[in-house]
Write a protein that holds these residues in place. Structure first.
Motif, short mmCIF file in Angstrom:
data_model
loop_
_atom_site.label_atom_id
_atom_site.label_comp_id
_atom_site.label_asym_id
_atom_site.label_seq_id
_atom_site.Cartn_x
_atom_site.Cartn_y
_atom_site.Cartn_z
N UNK A 59 -3.52 -2.20 -1.37
CA UNK A 59 -3.15 -3.42 -0.67
C UNK A 59 -2.99 -3.08 0.79
N UNK A 60 -3.90 -3.57 1.60
CA UNK A 60 -3.92 -3.31 3.04
C UNK A 60 -3.89 -1.79 3.27
N UNK A 61 -2.86 -1.26 3.93
CA UNK A 61 -2.82 0.16 4.26
C UNK A 61 -2.17 1.00 3.16
N UNK A 62 -1.81 0.39 2.06
CA UNK A 62 -1.11 1.07 0.98
C UNK A 62 -2.03 1.29 -0.23
N UNK A 63 -1.91 2.47 -0.81
CA UNK A 63 -2.66 2.78 -2.03
C UNK A 63 -1.75 3.54 -2.97
N UNK A 64 -1.62 3.06 -4.20
CA UNK A 64 -0.77 3.71 -5.19
C UNK A 64 -1.63 4.33 -6.27
N UNK A 70 3.64 11.77 -12.24
CA UNK A 70 4.09 11.28 -10.94
C UNK A 70 3.17 10.20 -10.41
N UNK A 71 3.68 9.53 -9.39
CA UNK A 71 2.90 8.51 -8.69
C UNK A 71 3.01 8.79 -7.21
N UNK A 72 1.95 8.47 -6.49
CA UNK A 72 1.95 8.62 -5.05
C UNK A 72 1.69 7.26 -4.40
N UNK A 73 2.37 7.06 -3.28
CA UNK A 73 2.08 5.89 -2.45
C UNK A 73 1.55 6.42 -1.13
N UNK A 74 0.27 6.19 -0.90
CA UNK A 74 -0.37 6.67 0.31
C UNK A 74 -0.33 5.56 1.36
N UNK A 75 0.11 5.93 2.56
CA UNK A 75 0.11 4.97 3.67
C UNK A 75 -0.92 5.45 4.68
N UNK A 76 -1.98 4.67 4.85
CA UNK A 76 -3.08 5.05 5.75
C UNK A 76 -2.93 4.35 7.08
N UNK A 77 -2.96 5.15 8.16
CA UNK A 77 -2.86 4.62 9.53
C UNK A 77 -1.73 3.61 9.64
#
Lengths: 112, 116
Positions: A59-64, A70-77
């Protein structure tokens, strides 16, 4: 005992500096893993649900993403408006009523 | 559409007093949850309603806490003989009926309770 642990506790990023938040879980059986965003003085805002290992949502700049542990939440730019506390929570397969068990959250600050 | 609403947004009360916190869920959501969030922590489950009945009250800390949902919509969390340790943000969430799948919950803005 079922546990949800988030790391780091706090993260300070420059605008545009991508990073990842971690949510590790030890549960008897996972029905779903949820990510929420919480702004100061407000209730948690739903972002994603992940159901099984290998699943990804964006979703927009977020990728789960989700693995078996475990889970990761990646925040791009990231942008300053991405500053918030990010919470992960699990629903257990053995729980008929769907209550959420939360981690303590990661507080993210994005500076211009 | 309208989200989950909670009133009051802030409540300051003296130790020993009785308080009521109200939650109005999303229209049509039959499942309603109450959570409590202390500073720097994630929300902790208190009680779950499916319709009018409390299906799971395992998170209520003691018998000073009680909640009702008489008509299956609005819910009230009641705290008797408040203690300073009850100070926290009380969150309400609603969802479609959990069923077999994982269903996201939608949260209200919370009520900040301060016991002096």
């Amino acid at each position: 005992e079922d546990q949800v642990t988030q790391s780091p506790e706090a993260l300070r990023l420059q605008e545009g500096e991508s990073s990842s938040l971690n949510c590790s879980y030890t549960v008897s059986g996972l029905r779903g893993l949820f990510w929420y965003r919480q702004d100061p003085g407000k209730g948690p805002e739903f972002l994603f649900t992940l159901y099984s290992a290998g699943e990804e949502k964006e979703k927009e700049r977020l990728k789960a993403t989700l693995t078996k542990k475990e889970s990761f939440l990646h925040i791009t730019a990231p942008k300053p408006e991405d500053s918030a506390t990010y919470l992960c929570a699990v629903q257990l397969r053995g729980d008929s009523w769907g209550k959420l068990q939360f981690g303590a959250g990661t507080q993210v600050v994005v500076t211009p | 559409g309208a989200g989950v609403s909670q009133t009051p947004s802030n409540k300051v009360t003296e130790k020993g007093k009785y308080v009521e916190l109200r939650c109005d869920p999303i229209s049509g959501h039959t499942a309603l949850y109450w959570y409590r969030q202390s500073l720097g922590q994630g929300p902790e489950f208190l009680i779950y309603f499916q319709g009018t009945g409390a299906a799971d009250d395992s998170g209520l800390p003691n018998d000073r806490f009680f909640a009702v949902r008489p008509e299956g919509s609005v819910s009230t969390l009641k705290i008797q003989r408040t203690e300073r340790g009850d100070s926290a943000v009380y969150l309400c969430a609603s969802s479609t009926r959990p069923g077999q799948g994982a269903h996201e919950q939608y949260f209200g803005p919370g009520t900040r309770l301060t016991v002096t």
